[in-house]
Design a protein around this motif. Structure first.
Motif, PDB file in Angstrom:
ATOM      1  N   MET A 168       0.860  -1.185   0.000  1.00 47.89           N
ATOM      2  CA  MET A 168       0.000   0.000   0.000  1.00 47.89           C
ATOM      3  C   MET A 168       0.888   1.224   0.000  1.00 47.89           C
ATOM      4  SD  MET A 168      -3.060  -0.860  -0.225  1.00 47.89           S
ATOM      5  CE  MET A 168      -3.488   0.856  -0.144  1.00 47.89           C
ATOM      6  N   ASP A 169       0.822   1.989  -1.081  1.00 49.53           N
ATOM      7  CA  ASP A 169       1.661   3.168  -1.269  1.00 49.53           C
ATOM      8  C   ASP A 169       1.055   4.367  -0.543  1.00 49.53           C
ATOM      9  OD1 ASP A 169       3.762   4.601  -2.272  1.00 49.53           O
ATOM     10  OD2 ASP A 169       3.265   4.282  -4.369  1.00 49.53           O
ATOM     11  N   ASP A 170       1.874   5.315  -0.137  1.00 50.67           N
ATOM     12  CA  ASP A 170       1.401   6.575   0.461  1.00 50.67           C
ATOM     13  C   ASP A 170       0.425   6.310   1.604  1.00 50.67           C
ATOM     14  OD1 ASP A 170       2.788   7.526  -1.715  1.00 50.67           O
ATOM     15  OD2 ASP A 170       1.012   8.055  -2.866  1.00 50.67           O
ATOM     16  N   PHE A 171       0.694   5.284   2.394  1.00 46.67           N
ATOM     17  CA  PHE A 171      -0.280   4.862   3.399  1.00 46.67           C
ATOM     18  C   PHE A 171      -0.535   5.991   4.395  1.00 46.67           C
ATOM     19  CE2 PHE A 171      -1.666   2.821   7.340  1.00 46.67           C
ATOM     20  CZ  PHE A 171      -2.761   2.136   6.847  1.00 46.67           C
ATOM     21  N   ALA A 220       9.480   3.134   4.927  1.00 44.25           N
ATOM     22  CA  ALA A 220       9.315   4.582   5.106  1.00 44.25           C
ATOM     23  C   ALA A 220       9.822   5.281   3.847  1.00 44.25           C
ATOM     24  CB  ALA A 220      10.086   5.058   6.331  1.00 44.25           C
ATOM     25  N   GLU A 221       8.974   6.148   3.299  1.00 42.07           N
ATOM     26  CA  GLU A 221       9.319   6.880   2.074  1.00 42.07           C
ATOM     27  C   GLU A 221       9.981   8.203   2.414  1.00 42.07           C
ATOM     28  OE1 GLU A 221       5.510   7.838   0.289  1.00 42.07           O
ATOM     29  OE2 GLU A 221       5.696   6.098  -1.006  1.00 42.07           O
ATOM     30  N   GLY A 222      10.794   8.694   1.520  1.00 42.49           N
ATOM     31  CA  GLY A 222      11.275  10.070   1.609  1.00 42.49           C
ATOM     32  C   GLY A 222      12.240  10.330   2.753  1.00 42.49           C
TER      33      GLY A 222
END
Ligand code: C2E
Ligand code: MG
Ligand code: MG
Ligand code: MG
Length: 279
Positions: free
Chosen positions: A181-184, A238-240
């Protein structure tokens, strides 16, 4: 687009609207040609296991370097592709290209043998294309085993038609692919789908990671997502991540994987092998 969405409501004319509409129309034509002429490329951004610092996967990100206008951001051309249906050929191209690329790296670079490929799939593809068939073809055409493929979906992609979504995701799992699930945390759906759908990974949206060291709220949200994932036996990415302190903190919070400029920017296919040899 605003006027369209709001039906027949009369809008005050603004010259900037005409300019924006013209750019949109031109871009649509040019994006169609770019897809037909195979002028899009994929960049690959590493996903790192926070505990060891080792690369675990790469995410394929579409790039469009316009011959006259220069690079156009995915945040502009992906929504355009979704509105015009061009996301269907673009999405199939991305799946095929990403799988072929990883299969090639598996054959030619020994350090790549355990790496997975993550591919973004739009809700429009889920609703209107046979995504299962597209994935099966991409795997068969490339020889990549399904267990090396991850499909990234956003919440908006899965709320439209819960029954169909469930069938599609289960069929993808049947091909051994994983679901992320992206951008959760940024969508509007209820959390109930986490119970119903076979989801393997939650990707913590970069907006929460960005402020997590300064803002109590962001920190607590990141913490809650990591705990939620752990209780549901899912992994977290964790993105970014841009700063070492964020990575260190995320690691102690139990986040398993991270992605961000701290580790690597998205790399061209040509640059990726050298990165792998040196990491
Ligand atoms: P996403 O899937 O959430 O991808 C992560 C975005 O964050 C990428 O932007 C990536 O370049 C950027 N990013 C990575 N690390 C950092 C960081 O440390 N700091 C900051 N500020 N940003 C970072 P990008 O490449 O511009 O893509 C934007 C979005 O476009 C993607 O978000 C994805 O939703 C969509 N997209 C890109 N390629 C495709 C595709 O092939 N198919 C579909 N359906 N969507 C795509
Ligand atoms: Mg993504
Ligand atoms: Mg994301
Ligand atoms: Mg995002």
């Amino acid at each position: 687009t605003r006027a369209k969405r709001q039906g027949r409501r009369v809008e005050i004319y603004h010259p900037a609207d005409a300019t924006a509409a013209r750019r949109r129309f031109t871009l649509e034509t040019e994006l169609r040609q770019a897809i037909e002429r195979d002028e899009l490329t994929l960049s690959y951004q590493p996903m790192i296991e926070l505990k060891t610092g080792r690369i675990r996967a790469v995410e394929a990100l579409a790039r469009w370097n316009h011959p006259e206008r220069g690079p156009i951001s995915p945040s502009e051309f992906i929504p355009l592709a979704e509105e015009t249906g061009l996301i269907l050929p673009l999405g199939r191209w991305a799946l095929n290209t990403a799988c072929q690329q990883l299969a090639e790296w598996h054959r030619t670079i020994s350090a790549a043998s355990r790496i997975q490929m993550s591919v973004n799939v739009s809700g429009i593809q889920l609703a209107r294309d046979d995504v299962v068939e597209a994935v099966r073809e991409a795997l068969a055409g490339s020889g990549l085993p399904g267990e090396h493929l991850k499909i990234e979906l956003t919440e908006s992609a899965i709320i439209d038609n819960p029954e169909r979504t469930k069938r599609v995701l289960e069929a993808l799992k049947g091909l051994d692919a994983q679901i992320a699930m992206d951008d959760f945390g940024t969508g509007y759906s209820s959390l109930a789908y986490l119970q119903r759908l076979p989801i393997d990974v939650l990707k913590v949206d970069h907006s929460f990671v960005k402020g997590m060291l300064e803002e109590e709220d962001s920190f607590e949200i990141v913490n809650a997502i990591i705990s939620l994932a752990r209780s549901l036996m899912m992994d977290t990415v964790a993105e970014g991540i841009e700063r070492p302190e964020q990575a260190a903190r995320l690691r102690t919070m139990g986040c398993v994987y991270g992605q961000g400029y701290l580790y690597a920017r998205p790399l061209s296919a040509a640059d990726f092998p050298a990165y792998l040899e040196n990491c």
